[in-house]
Design an enzyme around this catalytic site. Structure first.
Site, PDB file in Angstrom:
ATOM      1  N   LYS A 249       0.849  -1.198   0.000  1.00 17.74           N
ATOM      2  CA  LYS A 249       0.000   0.000   0.000  1.00 17.74           C
ATOM      3  C   LYS A 249       0.880   1.242   0.000  1.00 17.74           C
ATOM      4  O   LYS A 249       0.571   2.225  -0.642  1.00 17.74           O
ATOM      5  CB  LYS A 249      -0.883   0.009   1.241  1.00 17.74           C
ATOM      6  CG  LYS A 249      -1.980  -1.038   1.184  1.00 17.74           C
ATOM      7  CD  LYS A 249      -2.963  -0.865   2.336  1.00 17.74           C
ATOM      8  CE  LYS A 249      -3.999  -1.957   2.332  1.00 17.74           C
ATOM      9  NZ  LYS A 249      -4.029  -2.747   3.557  1.00 17.74           N
TER      10      LYS A 249
HETATM   11  N1  GLU Z   1      -5.526  -6.710   8.629  1.00 22.95           N
HETATM   12  C1  GLU Z   1      -4.528  -7.558   8.064  1.00 22.95           C
HETATM   13  C2  GLU Z   1      -4.042  -6.992   6.734  1.00 22.95           C
HETATM   14  O1  GLU Z   1      -4.723  -6.208   6.111  1.00 22.95           O
HETATM   15  C3  GLU Z   1      -5.059  -8.959   7.836  1.00 22.95           C
HETATM   16  C4  GLU Z   1      -5.145  -9.683   9.089  1.00 22.95           C
HETATM   17  C5  GLU Z   1      -5.640 -11.108   8.971  1.00 22.95           C
HETATM   18  O2  GLU Z   1      -6.201 -11.497   7.943  1.00 22.95           O
HETATM   19  O3  GLU Z   1      -5.491 -11.823   9.940  1.00 22.95           O
HETATM   20  O4  GLU Z   1      -2.947  -7.312   6.328  1.00 22.95           O
END
Ligand code: GLU
Length: 321
Positions: A249
Site C-alpha cells: 500500500k
Molecule cells: N488486517 C490484516 C491486513 O490487512 C489482515 C489480518 C488477517 O487477515 O489476519 O494485512
C-alpha cells in the site's frame, strides 16, 4: 462455515488485497458459508477514514459480497476494531487476572543490546520481565517507564494444518518468543485484536495472504489461553512484482481504485487473478462466481504470483476488448 475479510485501512487496497479477498470469498462461498467484513483500524495512527470508505466500494466493484459488517450489521458487531477497544481491555484484564500476561518494561534499545550480546540468537524476547515482583514493577514505574504487556510463549514447536500449504511447523523462537499484546503507548497489538475478534465473531475459517503465516502460531496461542476453539487457517500465495517484492500500500502498487479510474473492468481483474494463480489455464474475463465449481484451496499451494511491471497497461488493454 464463517470466514472474514479483514483489511487494514492504511492505504487504498491493491491488487494483492483484492486477490486475498477473492480467495477468501471463493473458499467460503464454495462451502455455502457466511462472510464477515471487519475493518482492522487498530493502529489509529496509520488508518484513515477515506481508506475505510473505499473498502466496501472496492470489494463490491470486484463482485465480492459479504453478509455481516460495519454498515450491514450482524449479531457479533461492532465490526470495526477501533470500536472494540473496551472489549480488548476486558480480555487483557481477564488474562492478567489469570497471570497469563505480564508487564514488560524493556526498551527497544535494551532488547537490541541483549540480542547483540547473545550473538545471532535472534530477536527472541530474553524474558527479562517475565518474573518481576510487584515491587520491581513499581520501581520501574517510578522511574517513569511505561510497560507493554506480553504473553508467554514457551519454547517449542507449533504445528498446524494449513488449508492451502498442508502441515506447517514453526518454532516459537523463530517467532520472537513471548510477544506483546499491548504496546507501551497503550495500543492493542494486532495479534490480540485479531484473535479476540475471530473468537467473538465465531470465525471458523481464515483465508489470508502468506505474509501472515508466522502470525498463526501466536494467534493459536491466544485462542488456547482464551479457552476458545481456533478457526482453520489457509495462507494463499502473495502477489509480487518482477523483483520478488510483495505489492504494498505504501508503494501505491496497483491500487484497485486507480485501476477502476483507468477504466479497467472488474471481470478483467478477476480473470487476470484467476489465470495468474493457476485457477484457469487461459486468461479470459469472468465473474468470481464462475470460479466456484472448480475451486479448492490446495490448488493454491504454489510459489508467489509474479505480476508483470506493466500489469496496469495489460489490464487496461484487456478492458477495451
Ligand atoms: N488486517 C490484516 C491486513 O490487512 C489482515 C489480518 C488477517 O487477515 O489476519 O494485512
Amino acid at each position: 462455515m464463517r470466514s472474514r475479510f479483514a483489511p487494514s485501512p492504511s492505504g487504498r487496497m491493491h491488487l494483492g488485497n483484492g486477490w486475498a479477498a477473492l480467495a477468501c470469498w471463493l473458499a467460503c462461498r464454495s462451502a455455502g458459508g457466511t462472510i464477515v467484513l471487519r475493518i482492522e483500524d487498530i493502529d489509529q495512527a496509520r488508518s484513515r477514514q477515506e481508506f475505510i470508505d473505499l473498502i466496501p466500494e472496492d470489494l463490491a466493484w470486484l463482485g465480492l459480497d459479504w453478509d455481516e459488517g460495519p454498515v450491514k450489521g450482524g449479531a457479533y458487531g461492532p465490526y470495526v476494531q477501533s470500536q472494540r477497544l473496551a472489549r480488548y481491555d476486558e480480555v487483557l484484564a481477564e488474562l492478567a487476572e489469570r497471570r497469563l500476561i505480564y508487564p514488560c518494561y524493556c526498551t527497544r534499545k535494551e532488547l537490541q543490546e541483549a540480542a547483540r550480546i547473545r550473538r545471532n540468537a535472534g530477536p527472541v524476547y530474553p524474558g527479562f520481565c517475565r518474573n518481576l515482583t510487584p515491587e520491581q514493577c513499581l520501581e520501574r514505574e517510578n522511574s517513569g517507564r511505561r510497560p507493554s504487556l506480553r504473553v508467554s510463549f514457551p519454547p517449542g514447536e507449533v504445528t498446524f494444518n494449513d488449508l492451502v500449504l498442508g502441515p506447517v511447523t514453526l518454532h516459537t523462537s523463530e517467532l520472537g518468543g513471548d510477544f506483546p499484546v499491548r504496546r507501551t503507548d497503550g495500543v492493542h497489538a494486532y495479534q490480540l485484536a485479531v484473535a479476540v475478534d475471530d473468537a467473538d465473531m465465531h470465525v471458523t475459517q481464515v483465508i489470508r495472504g502468506a505474509d501472515i503465516l508466522d502470525s498463526t502460531p501466536r494467534q493459536l496461542r491466544l485462542f488456547e489461553l482464551l479457552g476458545e476453539a481456533p478457526p482453520s487457517y489457509g495462507h494463499v500465495p502473495l502477489l509480487v512484482d518482477h523483483t520478488g517484492r510483495k505489492l504494498s500500500k505504501t508503494h501505491k502498487d496497483l491500487e484497485l481504485a486507480a485501476l477502476r479510474e483507468r477504466g479497467v473492468r472488474p471481470e478483467v481483474v478477476i480473470g487476470y487473478l484467476a489465470y495468474k494463480s493457476g485457477l484457469i489455464d487461459r486468461y479470459r474475463p469472468l465473474h468470481a462466481g464462475e470460479l466456484l465449481p472448480e475451486f479448492s484451496l490446495p490448488r493454491l499451494n504454489r510459489p508467489p504470483i509474479e505480476i508483470e511491471p506493466d500489469a496496469e497497461v495489460v489490464l487496461a488493454r484487456f478492458s477495451k476488448k
